[in-house]
Design an enzyme around this catalytic site. Structure first.
Site, PDB file in Angstrom:
ATOM      1  N   HIS A  20       0.866  -1.237  -0.051  1.00 60.67           N
ATOM      2  CA  HIS A  20      -0.102   0.066  -0.050  1.00 60.67           C
ATOM      3  C   HIS A  20       1.027   1.210   0.054  1.00 60.67           C
ATOM      4  O   HIS A  20       1.461   1.690   1.002  1.00 60.67           O
ATOM      5  CB  HIS A  20      -1.037  -0.171   1.221  1.00 60.67           C
ATOM      6  CG  HIS A  20      -1.920   1.012   1.462  1.00 60.67           C
ATOM      7  ND1 HIS A  20      -3.202   0.780   1.223  1.00 60.67           N
ATOM      8  CD2 HIS A  20      -1.846   2.388   0.995  1.00 60.67           C
ATOM      9  CE1 HIS A  20      -3.870   1.988   1.186  1.00 60.67           C
ATOM     10  NE2 HIS A  20      -3.115   3.051   0.913  1.00 60.67           N
TER      11      HIS A  20
ATOM     12  N   HIS B  99       1.803   5.273  -1.619  1.00 59.86           N
ATOM     13  CA  HIS B  99       1.350   6.453  -2.409  1.00 59.86           C
ATOM     14  C   HIS B  99       2.591   7.055  -2.879  1.00 59.86           C
ATOM     15  O   HIS B  99       3.494   7.339  -2.004  1.00 59.86           O
ATOM     16  CB  HIS B  99       0.845   7.240  -1.373  1.00 59.86           C
ATOM     17  CG  HIS B  99      -0.496   7.047  -0.997  1.00 59.86           C
ATOM     18  ND1 HIS B  99      -1.723   7.156  -1.851  1.00 59.86           N
ATOM     19  CD2 HIS B  99      -0.781   6.312   0.242  1.00 59.86           C
ATOM     20  CE1 HIS B  99      -2.888   6.664  -1.172  1.00 59.86           C
ATOM     21  NE2 HIS B  99      -2.368   6.162   0.082  1.00 59.86           N
TER      22      HIS B  99
ATOM     23  N   LYS C 141      -8.886  -0.345  -6.395  1.00 65.56           N
ATOM     24  CA  LYS C 141      -8.868   0.361  -4.994  1.00 65.56           C
ATOM     25  C   LYS C 141     -10.297   1.018  -4.763  1.00 65.56           C
ATOM     26  O   LYS C 141     -10.526   2.180  -5.462  1.00 65.56           O
ATOM     27  CB  LYS C 141      -7.643   1.199  -4.665  1.00 65.56           C
ATOM     28  CG  LYS C 141      -7.752   2.189  -3.454  1.00 65.56           C
ATOM     29  CD  LYS C 141      -7.320   1.391  -2.153  1.00 65.56           C
ATOM     30  CE  LYS C 141      -7.534   2.277  -0.943  1.00 65.56           C
ATOM     31  NZ  LYS C 141      -6.526   3.263  -0.957  1.00 65.56           N
TER      32      LYS C 141
ATOM     33  N   HIS D   4     -10.406   1.302   1.372  1.00 71.82           N
ATOM     34  CA  HIS D   4     -10.102   2.218   2.310  1.00 71.82           C
ATOM     35  C   HIS D   4     -11.631   2.093   3.221  1.00 71.82           C
ATOM     36  O   HIS D   4     -12.485   2.754   2.795  1.00 71.82           O
ATOM     37  CB  HIS D   4      -9.975   3.690   2.021  1.00 71.82           C
ATOM     38  CG  HIS D   4      -9.716   4.788   2.858  1.00 71.82           C
ATOM     39  ND1 HIS D   4      -8.612   5.287   2.965  1.00 71.82           N
ATOM     40  CD2 HIS D   4     -10.474   4.995   3.906  1.00 71.82           C
ATOM     41  CE1 HIS D   4      -8.544   6.142   4.145  1.00 71.82           C
ATOM     42  NE2 HIS D   4      -9.919   5.880   4.849  1.00 71.82           N
TER      43      HIS D   4
ATOM     44  N   HIS E 232      -4.902  -0.672   5.465  1.00 73.93           N
ATOM     45  CA  HIS E 232      -4.150  -0.141   6.550  1.00 73.93           C
ATOM     46  C   HIS E 232      -5.303  -0.123   7.879  1.00 73.93           C
ATOM     47  O   HIS E 232      -5.765   1.184   8.415  1.00 73.93           O
ATOM     48  CB  HIS E 232      -4.078   1.336   6.435  1.00 73.93           C
ATOM     49  CG  HIS E 232      -5.099   2.146   5.516  1.00 73.93           C
ATOM     50  ND1 HIS E 232      -6.557   2.252   5.775  1.00 73.93           N
ATOM     51  CD2 HIS E 232      -4.907   2.898   4.124  1.00 73.93           C
ATOM     52  CE1 HIS E 232      -6.904   2.901   4.632  1.00 73.93           C
ATOM     53  NE2 HIS E 232      -6.084   3.177   3.961  1.00 73.93           N
TER      54      HIS E 232
ATOM     55  N   ASP F  12       1.391   2.398   3.569  1.00 71.38           N
ATOM     56  CA  ASP F  12       0.471   3.581   3.487  1.00 71.38           C
ATOM     57  C   ASP F  12       1.216   4.990   3.304  1.00 71.38           C
ATOM     58  O   ASP F  12       0.987   5.989   3.730  1.00 71.38           O
ATOM     59  CB  ASP F  12      -0.662   3.670   4.476  1.00 71.38           C
ATOM     60  CG  ASP F  12      -1.592   4.943   3.851  1.00 71.38           C
ATOM     61  OD1 ASP F  12      -1.637   5.290   2.685  1.00 71.38           O
ATOM     62  OD2 ASP F  12      -2.498   5.214   4.710  1.00 71.38           O
TER      63      ASP F  12
END
Lengths: 336, 336
Positions: free
Chosen positions: B12, B14, B95, B134, B168, B240
């Site tokens: 995960h 970004h 996602k 999420h 997460h 994350d």
């Protein structure tokens, strides 16, 4: 629509010292008739001389406004009876901080050993000096106040003649404790009536709403609103207005505190009006405190009207208030 | 003491875009063999062309490091079956964001109407495309994940062949849900294994530890530690890691996200070592993900040794990592 409030009182107020005192004292003094001034300076206010000197600095800083700074002493368990006797006419209360729980509280109480605290609390009870308490344990941040309730109860039980004020309460547990002991009272801030943790950290992070005790859950705010709007006779307004310079708020390691003094009355009027409870504002913001503390503040009539008021972004280029740049529905028309 | 990890994976991640991509992609690529790259760009990644272009930009930015960016698509309930068929070889997962729940999630799902979601989820299930979620409602910030569990359960029940990854996770409730459905999996971040809300807001406010989902209670962290350190077979590491420029983190309206990519392996080694669980790190940080997603990442051996490592205060003058300026007990010796 117009309302007038007689002698509004802010029974939990941080005026700081030096340059910050010069900025914030006139802002409280403009619209309030008096305020209970917290003693957590560096070093804390622990002597008669420090009390008197601080009061003099406040009076110089507040300018021509009619305003009484009610002074407090920083609780120490080693105060002598004769000292307390000698200082009692200079102060309205003694403020107890658990060590390290908030700004400049390092010299506070560690543990709550009744045997250690009893001599001073006994003398305070005899002399009629109320005890103001920042009631938080060192536990998980959302639990600290609820975990402290047994300590409030232990104090209230052991000193039934001592007036104990649970300062800036934030939980339904503290509200519930109010009615279990005759000698337990509470202050409630403006910001804890408006916000929950969602407003601080539910969207983007808002450091100017970060405070101790931290804002809690929606059901906690509901419990606070219930007693504040209903002007529960044991509840008083105390802003806990706690200014920090902007650079201390907008940086990693942001200091705890919401600065509300200059917009507190307007914010209260808006809130009580929204909930149809304007008739109870006088009791919440003055009468209850007068009765609980046995004080008669200077006569001061503050007139507010329901007209939009744009809150300044910042005061003196240094301190950012709650509602900065936003519009409140009520403004102060006159105070004097 | 020395350990080596084979092909660590960050499931995960970004990586952002533009200048930030250029800063952070090499930092992940240096020590990880691959990462599942989140699609919440502006605009979100919703076409095959956008997936491929983004992958190309990542590969250019990561430099010479051996690293596979596993791509994701931003969930939309109006994707056509033929589109999903055509894109399936370019992505590892899709996602799903509830609308507005975190950074750049405005185009996400509003409400969780099974009828609306079913066509796309059914095709994903048929094509074997995992769904990453999420999982937060719009409720009170401390309750959002626990409140979302029934939605996870509804999805897991209705699509028993769809692999659903609870991203997460931060609560004991999510940990408990893991074992109730064969097709529920989870990622856990580094920071949620280290911190609770106390670290964010229990002392001074720490914007660099502010993230979504927000760090929860001590008992939640214990539940996460339990399954991570035990290398529960349905749990994977997903950092994350969510970089934001320092000026967006250190200001009112601070963006949510903790930047951990460059220190994640070191931080994990320290944590697993402290708890005497180093033998489970390989499974948590690679093997479980390989098995769950059915992937074979590039061979890459990362050697760490127990020697103090001083974490940089900032990367490229722009992004502040977790543990900035602090010392970790483990450092990366080599990766390749």
């Amino acid at each position: 629509m117009v309302i007038s409030i007689d002698s509004p009182l802010d029974m939990h107020l941080h005026l700081r010292d030096m340059d910050m005192l010069d900025i914030v004292a006139p802002l409280s003094a403009e619209t309030f008739a008096g305020g209970l001034v917290m003693p957590n300076l560096v070093p804390p206010v622990t002597t008669k001389e420090a009390v008197c000197d601080y009061r003099n600095r406040i009076c110089r800083a507040q300018g021509d406004h009619c305003f009484t700074p009610y002074m407090t002493l920083f609780f120490r368990s080693d105060y002598r009876p004769e000292f307390l006797e000698s200082v009692k006419d200079e102060i309205l209360a003694i403020k107890l901080y658990p060590a390290g729980i908030t700004t400049n509280s390092e010299g506070g109480v560690s543990g709550f050993d009744l045997e250690e605290l009893s001599p001073v609390l006994g003398v305070m009870s005899d002399l009629g000096i109320p005890l103001c308490v920042h009631g938080e344990t060192g536990g998980f941040v959302m639990d600290r106040e609820a975990e402290f309730i047994p300590i409030y109860e232990m104090l209230a039980q052991n000193f039934p003649d001592l007036k104990i004020v649970m300062e800036h309460i934030t939980t339904k547990e503290a509200v519930a404790a109010l009615d279990r002991y005759d000698n337990l009272f509470a202050t409630i801030t403006l910001h804890h009536l408006y916000i929950t943790l969602d407003d601080v950290a539910g969207g983007l992070l808002q450091p100017h709403l970060f405070c101790k005790p931290i804002a809690k859950r929606p059901e906690d705010r509901s419990a606070l609103l219930n007693v504040a709007l209903g002007a529960h006779p044991k509840v008083m307004f105390g802003s806990d207005s706690a200014p920090h310079p902007r650079d201390k708020k907008e940086a990693p390691g942001c200091a705890a505190g919401v600065f509300t003094a200059p917009i507190a009355l307007q914010g209260l009027a808006q809130l009580f009006d929204r909930h149809g409870a304007l008739e109870n504002l006088q009791a919440f913001v003055s009468d209850n405190a007068q009765r609980i503390y046995g004080i008669t503040p200077p006569a001061k009539k503050v007139v507010l009207e329901k007209t939009p008021y744009l809150v300044p972004e910042i005061y003196e280029g240094s301190v950012v208030p709650m509602f900065a740049g936003q519009s409140l529905a009520w403004r102060v028309v006159s105070a004097g």
